[in-house]
Design an enzyme around this catalytic site. Structure first.
Site, mmCIF file in Angstrom:
data_model
loop_
_atom_site.group_PDB
_atom_site.id
_atom_site.type_symbol
_atom_site.label_atom_id
_atom_site.label_comp_id
_atom_site.label_asym_id
_atom_site.label_seq_id
_atom_site.Cartn_x
_atom_site.Cartn_y
_atom_site.Cartn_z
ATOM 1 N N THR A 12 0.799 -1.204 0.000
ATOM 2 C CA THR A 12 0.000 0.000 0.000
ATOM 3 C C THR A 12 0.836 1.259 0.000
ATOM 4 O O THR A 12 1.775 1.405 0.775
ATOM 5 C CB THR A 12 -0.961 0.082 1.198
ATOM 6 O OG1 THR A 12 -1.794 -1.047 1.198
ATOM 7 C CG2 THR A 12 -1.826 1.314 1.129
ATOM 8 N N LYS A 44 -8.389 1.064 -1.724
ATOM 9 C CA LYS A 44 -7.992 1.536 -0.398
ATOM 10 C C LYS A 44 -8.296 3.010 -0.174
ATOM 11 O O LYS A 44 -7.861 3.590 0.811
ATOM 12 C CB LYS A 44 -6.501 1.272 -0.197
ATOM 13 C CG LYS A 44 -6.128 -0.190 -0.389
ATOM 14 C CD LYS A 44 -4.644 -0.363 -0.439
ATOM 15 C CE LYS A 44 -4.270 -1.662 -1.100
ATOM 16 N NZ LYS A 44 -2.856 -1.739 -1.408
ATOM 17 N N GLY A 58 -8.193 7.415 2.860
ATOM 18 C CA GLY A 58 -7.348 6.352 2.331
ATOM 19 C C GLY A 58 -6.691 5.650 3.499
ATOM 20 O O GLY A 58 -6.410 6.278 4.520
ATOM 21 N N SER A 137 3.953 1.544 2.641
ATOM 22 C CA SER A 137 5.309 1.094 2.332
ATOM 23 C C SER A 137 6.003 1.967 1.297
ATOM 24 O O SER A 137 7.212 2.148 1.348
ATOM 25 C CB SER A 137 5.284 -0.361 1.866
ATOM 26 O OG SER A 137 4.451 -0.489 0.734
ATOM 27 N N ALA A 168 5.405 3.412 -7.391
ATOM 28 C CA ALA A 168 5.195 2.062 -7.920
ATOM 29 C C ALA A 168 6.427 1.551 -8.663
ATOM 30 O O ALA A 168 6.706 0.350 -8.657
ATOM 31 C CB ALA A 168 3.978 2.038 -8.842
ATOM 32 N N CYS A 171 8.933 0.947 -5.235
ATOM 33 C CA CYS A 171 8.515 0.079 -4.129
ATOM 34 C C CYS A 171 7.872 -1.197 -4.664
ATOM 35 O O CYS A 171 6.864 -1.135 -5.373
ATOM 36 C CB CYS A 171 7.529 0.825 -3.225
ATOM 37 S SG CYS A 171 6.918 -0.171 -1.854
ATOM 38 N N THR A 174 4.020 -1.773 -4.090
ATOM 39 C CA THR A 174 3.105 -0.771 -4.638
ATOM 40 C C THR A 174 2.947 -1.028 -6.129
ATOM 41 O O THR A 174 3.933 -1.278 -6.818
ATOM 42 C CB THR A 174 3.681 0.649 -4.415
ATOM 43 O OG1 THR A 174 3.883 0.854 -3.017
ATOM 44 C CG2 THR A 174 2.752 1.718 -4.950
#
Length: 185
Positions: A12, A44, A58, A137, A168, A171, A174
């Site tokens: 997330t 989320k 969120g 994260s 994204a 990580c 993500t």
């Protein structure tokens, strides 16, 4: 199960960006268990409408815990319509002092279009500097990217989307499958 035999849920990235009278909250869709992607399309980021007042939230962390907190936040907002900060403080107090809620592992970003807040289980209700909040994260990656984009001629949604794409790309917890909600001030 012990921590070593059960790798735990990871994932997330949630970001909130406030710029030019609009606040956008964006979140990725990835849920991971250890090194395995369990789901890539989780939602989320949610729009709540307690008492007819829109709030966008969120969450990062345990999904069941986050839903419990969102339900509690919604109840606090119904008790104090249009007063997001008061509802957030009341939720944080309960979260900090209630023995059941203390065990919940999640964080929230919430906005009513005017305020942008981060609520934590440590009893914090934070209004971030620079009109950007990020959790999860990949939160620090998204935060850094958004800070770098704030001075460009981009609107809040473009900044949030670009920051999430950068997160994204960096990580592993993500992905680029975004849920985006916007709310006007």
């Amino acid at each position: 199960m012990t921590e070593t035999s059960f790798p735990g849920w990871h994932g997330t990235t949630i970001i909130g960006v406030k710029k030019n009278g609009k606040v956008v909250v964006a979140g990725d869709g990835q849920v991971s268990l250890g090194q395995t992607v369990i789901k890539g399309t989780a939602r989320k980021v949610r729009r709540l409408t307690p008492g007819g007042h829109d709030v966008v939230a969120g969450f990062a962390g345990s999904t069941a815990d986050a839903f419990t907190l969102l339900e509690r936040l919604e109840a606090k907002l119904e008790a104090t319509p249009g007063q997001l900060q008061r509802a957030a403080v009341e939720l944080a107090k309960d979260w900090r002092t209630d023995k059941y809620l203390q065990k919940l592992e999640a964080m929230l970003i919430v906005t009513d279009g005017s305020l942008l807040l981060v609520i934590t289980g440590a009893g914090d209700v934070l209004e971030p500097e620079h009109d950007i909040a990020a959790i999860g994260s990949g939160g620090n990656f998204a935060l850094a990217a958004a800070r770098g984009l704030m001075e460009a001629d981009f609107d809040a949604e473009t900044i949030a989307r670009k920051a999430m794409q950068i997160a994204a790309d960096i990580c592993v917890y993500t992905n680029g499958n975004l849920t985006v909600e916007a709310i006007d001030a």
